[in-house]
Design an enzyme around this catalytic site. Sequence first.
Site, PDB file in Angstrom:
ATOM      1  NE  ARG A   1      -3.602  -0.055   2.513  1.00  0.00           N
ATOM      2  CZ  ARG A   1      -4.439  -0.338   3.507  1.00  0.00           C
ATOM      3  NH1 ARG A   1      -4.566   0.506   4.518  1.00  0.00           N
ATOM      4  NH2 ARG A   1      -5.115  -1.458   3.516  1.00  0.00           N
TER       5      ARG A   1
ATOM      6  CG  HIS B   1      -6.546  -1.025  -5.516  1.00  0.00           C
ATOM      7  ND1 HIS B   1      -5.337  -1.495  -5.050  1.00  0.00           N
ATOM      8  CD2 HIS B   1      -6.840   0.048  -4.749  1.00  0.00           C
ATOM      9  CE1 HIS B   1      -4.918  -0.726  -4.052  1.00  0.00           C
ATOM     10  NE2 HIS B   1      -5.814   0.213  -3.847  1.00  0.00           N
TER      11      HIS B   1
ATOM     12  CE1 TYR C   1     -21.199  16.299 -13.457  1.00  0.00           C
ATOM     13  CE2 TYR C   1     -20.082  16.341 -11.344  1.00  0.00           C
ATOM     14  CZ  TYR C   1     -21.250  16.386 -12.081  1.00  0.00           C
ATOM     15  OH  TYR C   1     -22.456  16.509 -11.458  1.00  0.00           O
TER      16      TYR C   1
END
Length: 755
Positions: free
Chosen positions: A36, A82, A126
């Site tokens: 991570r 993931h 967007y």
Amino acid sequence: MATDFQEPPIGILDAPFDTALSDRYLVYALSTITARSLPDVRDGLKPVHRRLLWAMRLLKLDPNQGYKKCARVVGDVIGKYHPHGDQSVYDAMVRLAQTFSLRYPLVDGQGNFGNIDGDNAAAYRYTEARLTQVAIDVMDGLDEDAVAYRPTYNGEEQEPELFPGLFPNLLANGAAGIAVGMATSIPPHNAAELLDAAMMLVDKPDAPDAAVLDFVRGPDLPTGGLIVDPAAVIAESYATGRGAFRVRARWEIEREKGGGWHAVVTEIPYGVQKGKLIEQIAGLINDKKFPILADVRDESDAEIRIVLEPRSRTVDAQVLMDGLFRFSDLETRISLNLNVLDKDRTPRVMSLGGALKAWVEHQFVVLERRTRHRLGKIADRIELLDGYLIAYLNLDRVIEIIRTEDEPKAVMMAEFRLTDRQAEAILNMRLRSLRRLEEFEIRGERDKLDKEQAELQALLADPAKQKRRMKRDMKKVRDRYGAETPLGARRTTIEEAAPTRDIPLEAMIEREPITVILSQRGWIRAMKGHGDLSPKEAGGAETLKFKEGDGPAFAFHAQTTDKLLLAAENGRFFTLAADKLPGGRGFGEPVRAMIDLDGAIGIVAFLNARAQEQLLIAATDGRGFRVAVSEVIAETRKGKTVMTPRPGAKLLVVRPVAPEADYVAAIGDNRKLLVFPIAELPVMTRGTGVQLQRFREGHLSDATTFVFAEGLSWPMGGGSGRTRTETDLSLWRTARGAAGRTPPTGFPRDNRFGG
């Protein structure tokens, strides 16, 4: 009654809680470190970044293709590779696209991906994105078995364990992360410089770390700025893998008509949000913590332009900027903690040279894997070409077998000694291909493949050829990101500069004359200008307005840049800033509200620190010493204890010591006077002091310093303003600590030297 011991039910593990907790936390910690938070030294990526780029590659979001919604990318990543929160994945993707966060962005974003002001990106529904050429270079070789693959978390697909490309992403783009018990912080660097150093390491793999610094001068940050650390400090940080770099904003002076000027900041330090920086500087102005700065304006558009207006044209520009470097984020420190996962997935802190060497070693592994993969492809193709050639030479018989035999494949394999793949390829040929099966073309392609095969086999067998090939490939990438390209040109200047200096108070405050007045009851004020300090009957300070029953205790001239010393009976000294005093209108304000001084403790002295270098201080019991003014200045409301009077005694005398003074005079309330050399009075920083004068009864009334050759002077009574000087002091000249004798005729009855 005792009960029989019962075994725990099947499926339940009986274990001490602390052991179970520590074991599970250790597993979590290792997962956080390796999967991570820490980047791999070989490709500089964390798993989330690697999976993002891999998903975009599978979506064919190449630089020459159209954009796709980020929501599509995020969905693929969290669904296939993931399994974490969508917002965390999108945040990682946004950072890869921000030109002010990454030196070489890996994602080409379209839409609102945030800005340097600190505004967040728009929602992923967007925005759109595709890969950059840098990302393509980072992933170059994935189709050539350059790295190993592993199953995804659900076992349905495959993902690469790391990326093989010849772009030094770890050091070029940097990294930051916090794991359990460790962290990493790597600033970005210039890719061309890194590749130059890497090519040197190809030839000299055992070169010392210092040799890398001949090519890599320091960080190269996306937002530019200046690295102002000395070269030795930078070298030490890179050698240990730990340290920090001082980054300053880039600025210039713009002259105005009429002689005025303003400073313009064009680049700010890496990681600083421009909006918060403007607020920080504006706060200095509003809180009056930086009086020489009048205004700050943000005139930025696509380029940064922060305008700083000085209070007046006489302000020194360098002093102004030094102050802002000290008090704001126009100068920051970026840390270096080169903590990465090595090739064995073990976290460790590397030097700059060590990290670059590990990357070069990885590239040789990639080169070998790609070469062997290509050799395999060549062998497969040669096998098919040999089969095609046999088919061409025996075309009529092949056609006959296909037309007449029920199992043509087995017959062809037996008759022409073909392999299974060769026979299958011949059977899968279309009829239209038969006209192209010309012996010349087949043999020509095979000859080319034979030549390439021989070259690749020689490459694998010869380390020198591998080095030449590696440098040639690195140079191609280096030319793409060279100093002459817009993306590759160095942005951060390495320019040693002195640490930010302490800005003198005089430079921070406009110097104006004031008259400071402290009343008998402790009310303080500052009148503008240098007023008349003559006695009341002459129209002086005592004619100022005071509360009923109050009057002047101390009055003197000062400047707004001065520091004022107030001494209390308990031996504590307090420091007041002249520019912070209340104005002259009204009665002022209680001085005890500005310092921590109990109302029962009297004020002994109030004077200007600027005009003095040394003070004579003494207590009522006749003990005292000299002290430098610099030692009594206090920075807090609580003040500083300078004299510690003995029980029953109080601080009584605080007088400036004239630079040329060579004798001390002391007189007690028993009207005994003595003078002794000032050399006998020690200079101390704090304490009880030594005995100036001995008393059988009574206490000290006053003490002063003077020039023995000029005599001892005191004011004459009657308000005449005249003084008397006694030049023959032989009768009173003695050793320090004596009792003294009656003063000369005409000495004041209040037993004070005046002044």
